[in-house]
Design a protein around this motif. Sequence first.
Motif, PDB file in Angstrom:
ATOM      1  N   SER A  26       5.327 -16.862  15.442  1.00 54.05           N
ATOM      2  CA  SER A  26       4.539 -17.959  16.011  1.00 54.05           C
ATOM      3  C   SER A  26       4.368 -17.821  17.523  1.00 54.05           C
ATOM      4  N   GLN A  27       5.260 -17.071  18.181  1.00 58.59           N
ATOM      5  CA  GLN A  27       5.180 -17.000  19.645  1.00 58.59           C
ATOM      6  C   GLN A  27       4.205 -15.958  20.155  1.00 58.59           C
ATOM      7  N   ARG A  28       3.502 -15.269  19.255  1.00 58.37           N
ATOM      8  CA  ARG A  28       2.557 -14.268  19.740  1.00 58.37           C
ATOM      9  C   ARG A  28       1.260 -14.291  18.918  1.00 58.37           C
ATOM     10  N   ASP A  29       0.221 -13.675  19.529  1.00 61.31           N
ATOM     11  CA  ASP A  29      -1.057 -13.539  18.822  1.00 61.31           C
ATOM     12  C   ASP A  29      -1.187 -12.130  18.275  1.00 61.31           C
ATOM     13  N   TYR A  30      -1.900 -12.013  17.183  1.00 59.32           N
ATOM     14  CA  TYR A  30      -2.192 -10.708  16.573  1.00 59.32           C
ATOM     15  C   TYR A  30      -3.716 -10.564  16.558  1.00 59.32           C
ATOM     16  N   ARG A  31      -4.219  -9.538  17.248  1.00 60.26           N
ATOM     17  CA  ARG A  31      -5.673  -9.333  17.327  1.00 60.26           C
ATOM     18  C   ARG A  31      -6.007  -7.997  16.674  1.00 60.26           C
ATOM     19  N   PHE A  32      -6.617  -8.074  15.500  1.00 61.46           N
ATOM     20  CA  PHE A  32      -6.949  -6.850  14.770  1.00 61.46           C
ATOM     21  C   PHE A  32      -8.459  -6.681  14.714  1.00 61.46           C
ATOM     22  N   MET A  33      -8.906  -5.480  15.038  1.00 62.98           N
ATOM     23  CA  MET A  33     -10.346  -5.222  14.972  1.00 62.98           C
ATOM     24  C   MET A  33     -10.686  -4.579  13.633  1.00 62.98           C
ATOM     25  N   GLU A  34     -11.633  -5.201  12.923  1.00 66.05           N
ATOM     26  CA  GLU A  34     -12.167  -4.508  11.752  1.00 66.05           C
ATOM     27  C   GLU A  34     -13.329  -3.676  12.279  1.00 66.05           C
ATOM     28  N   PHE A  35     -13.193  -2.375  12.204  1.00 65.52           N
ATOM     29  CA  PHE A  35     -14.212  -1.508  12.793  1.00 65.52           C
ATOM     30  C   PHE A  35     -15.527  -1.627  12.031  1.00 65.52           C
ATOM     31  N   CYS A  36     -15.418  -1.773  10.736  1.00 67.85           N
ATOM     32  CA  CYS A  36     -16.566  -1.566   9.851  1.00 67.85           C
ATOM     33  C   CYS A  36     -17.357  -2.853   9.602  1.00 67.85           C
ATOM     34  N   GLY A  37     -18.669  -2.764   9.650  1.00 66.02           N
ATOM     35  CA  GLY A  37     -19.526  -3.919   9.374  1.00 66.02           C
ATOM     36  C   GLY A  37     -19.352  -4.441   7.957  1.00 66.02           C
ATOM     37  N   GLY A  38     -18.997  -3.560   7.022  1.00 68.96           N
ATOM     38  CA  GLY A  38     -18.746  -3.994   5.642  1.00 68.96           C
ATOM     39  C   GLY A  38     -17.560  -4.946   5.587  1.00 68.96           C
ATOM     40  N   HIS A  39     -16.549  -4.681   6.391  1.00 73.29           N
ATOM     41  CA  HIS A  39     -15.409  -5.596   6.462  1.00 73.29           C
ATOM     42  C   HIS A  39     -15.815  -6.920   7.100  1.00 73.29           C
ATOM     43  N   THR A  40     -16.613  -6.836   8.187  1.00 75.26           N
ATOM     44  CA  THR A  40     -17.074  -8.066   8.852  1.00 75.26           C
ATOM     45  C   THR A  40     -17.798  -8.961   7.848  1.00 75.26           C
ATOM     46  N   HIS A  41     -18.696  -8.329   7.106  1.00 77.55           N
ATOM     47  CA  HIS A  41     -19.474  -9.053   6.106  1.00 77.55           C
ATOM     48  C   HIS A  41     -18.539  -9.709   5.082  1.00 77.55           C
ATOM     49  N   ALA A  42     -17.561  -8.935   4.587  1.00 80.47           N
ATOM     50  CA  ALA A  42     -16.652  -9.459   3.551  1.00 80.47           C
ATOM     51  C   ALA A  42     -15.758 -10.570   4.110  1.00 80.47           C
ATOM     52  N   ILE A  43     -15.337 -10.452   5.361  1.00 80.68           N
ATOM     53  CA  ILE A  43     -14.487 -11.492   5.970  1.00 80.68           C
ATOM     54  C   ILE A  43     -15.222 -12.834   5.972  1.00 80.68           C
ATOM     55  N   PHE A  44     -16.507 -12.794   6.378  1.00 81.38           N
ATOM     56  CA  PHE A  44     -17.294 -14.039   6.379  1.00 81.38           C
ATOM     57  C   PHE A  44     -17.578 -14.496   4.952  1.00 81.38           C
ATOM     58  N   VAL A 195      -6.804  -4.938  21.604  1.00 77.01           N
ATOM     59  CA  VAL A 195      -6.580  -5.022  20.160  1.00 77.01           C
ATOM     60  C   VAL A 195      -5.151  -4.569  19.870  1.00 77.01           C
ATOM     61  N   ASP A 196      -4.559  -5.186  18.859  1.00 79.87           N
ATOM     62  CA  ASP A 196      -3.195  -4.815  18.462  1.00 79.87           C
ATOM     63  C   ASP A 196      -3.205  -3.810  17.327  1.00 79.87           C
ATOM     64  N   GLY A 197      -4.370  -3.569  16.745  1.00 74.50           N
ATOM     65  CA  GLY A 197      -4.454  -2.605  15.660  1.00 74.50           C
ATOM     66  C   GLY A 197      -5.825  -2.654  15.030  1.00 74.50           C
ATOM     67  N   PHE A 198      -6.084  -1.689  14.167  1.00 73.78           N
ATOM     68  CA  PHE A 198      -7.392  -1.591  13.510  1.00 73.78           C
ATOM     69  C   PHE A 198      -7.250  -1.739  11.999  1.00 73.78           C
ATOM     70  N   LEU A 199      -8.143  -2.536  11.413  1.00 74.65           N
ATOM     71  CA  LEU A 199      -8.387  -2.450   9.973  1.00 74.65           C
ATOM     72  C   LEU A 199      -9.411  -1.326   9.832  1.00 74.65           C
ATOM     73  N   GLY A 200      -8.953  -0.172   9.397  1.00 76.42           N
ATOM     74  CA  GLY A 200      -9.793   1.034   9.418  1.00 76.42           C
ATOM     75  C   GLY A 200     -10.830   1.043   8.317  1.00 76.42           C
ATOM     76  N   PRO A 201     -11.928   1.752   8.535  1.00 76.12           N
ATOM     77  CA  PRO A 201     -13.046   1.723   7.594  1.00 76.12           C
ATOM     78  C   PRO A 201     -12.726   2.397   6.263  1.00 76.12           C
ATOM     79  N   ALA A 202     -13.306   1.856   5.209  1.00 77.46           N
ATOM     80  CA  ALA A 202     -13.009   2.351   3.865  1.00 77.46           C
ATOM     81  C   ALA A 202     -13.915   3.516   3.477  1.00 77.46           C
ATOM     82  N   HIS A 203     -15.235   3.265   3.476  1.00 72.18           N
ATOM     83  CA  HIS A 203     -16.157   4.308   2.997  1.00 72.18           C
ATOM     84  C   HIS A 203     -16.075   5.570   3.856  1.00 72.18           C
ATOM     85  N   VAL A 204     -16.071   5.369   5.165  1.00 73.26           N
ATOM     86  CA  VAL A 204     -15.966   6.516   6.080  1.00 73.26           C
ATOM     87  C   VAL A 204     -14.726   7.344   5.740  1.00 73.26           C
TER      88      VAL A 204
END
Length: 375
Positions: A26-44, A195-204
Amino acid sequence: MKYADEFRDKTIAQGLARAIGAEAKSQRDYRFMEFCGGHTHAIFRYGLEDILPANVRMIHGPGCPVCVLPASRIDMAIRLAELPQVTLCIYGDLMRVPGSQGKSLLSAKAFGADIRMVYSTLDAILIAEQAPNREVVFFAIGFETTTPPTAVMIRLAEKKWLKNVSVFCNHVLTPAAMHSILEGQDIHNGGRIEVDGFLGPAHVSTIIGTKPYEVLAEKFGKPIVIGGFEPLDMMQAILMLVRQVNESRYEVENQYSRAVTRKGNRRAKEKVSDIFEVRDQFEWRGLGLVPHSGLKLKQAYAQFDAEMRFAMHEVRVADNPTCECGAILRGLKGPVDCKLFGTVCTPETPIGSCMVSSEGACAAHWTYGRFRIIN
Ligand code: SF4
């Protein structure tokens, strides 16, 4: 639906959300970048941000090939399509991407340019066979996933002795862009994102495997977890990222092991390396010039290279200053930070590329996310 519903199970997703909540400190933030637009789409689409703890944030990355294509490359394609002897073959989502001064390939087509929408590279070969008097140019675009079909197309054109086929190559490379983001080369352009880490792309990753990310994880000390596109894939990958951060590990892990291996697809990689070589640099919308991030045809295939065949020249142009696509693609801002979002800029009247492509952050937020703001 067998093999899809299993990865969309609400109860399991809620269980994973509870596990992430329990492990995220709880005392920290986690910022993960989803590189892939397919992930962005699925998150929404699946509302994943709503079930993640408030201190676990997803940052939308530049992984949509249509979004990152700079206006200068669209301008080049328009100039090419306006040549009377040229038939330009493109994927449909490129049609409405704005070039400079708001011109698009759709408006060029409306003014008489011979632009055809195709579903595969082989459609371009068929068009070339049926119209031997035309110069048929395929607008090649995409990350490592779509490059092998372009390589196959060139091989086929060679085998069939087709003299009227060429490729306008805009294929780009994922690890180079991730490197650019982590290195903060965009500092002069308005800051860098932590960023604290990447959700790496699947298809690529089905093509290149997980190995190319290892040097990035090591050099920058950031965990990378390759995750599939289904909601449970992504939730599990996020849990793996949280665990790595908590344990001060920075490894490349593979959540999507049912499709991705460490070495990737050897045959696809061989086909690509036979035909293409890495450019010294390539311009990305939002990231600027990124070293070693694009592909071009090798000299041995120069006859299929539209840039050489038609003496095409790139002139860098500025993006629309009111559009925040650049900051969004660098992860610095979100769609609602743009004052044009949902007012003058909608999927029907797109001002920037992030609203054109279905994988773009603005289009995804418009389609699935905007109602959350209203309520
Ligand atoms: S809402 Fe439109 S203008 Fe604003 S950043 Fe997104 S695409 Fe660009």
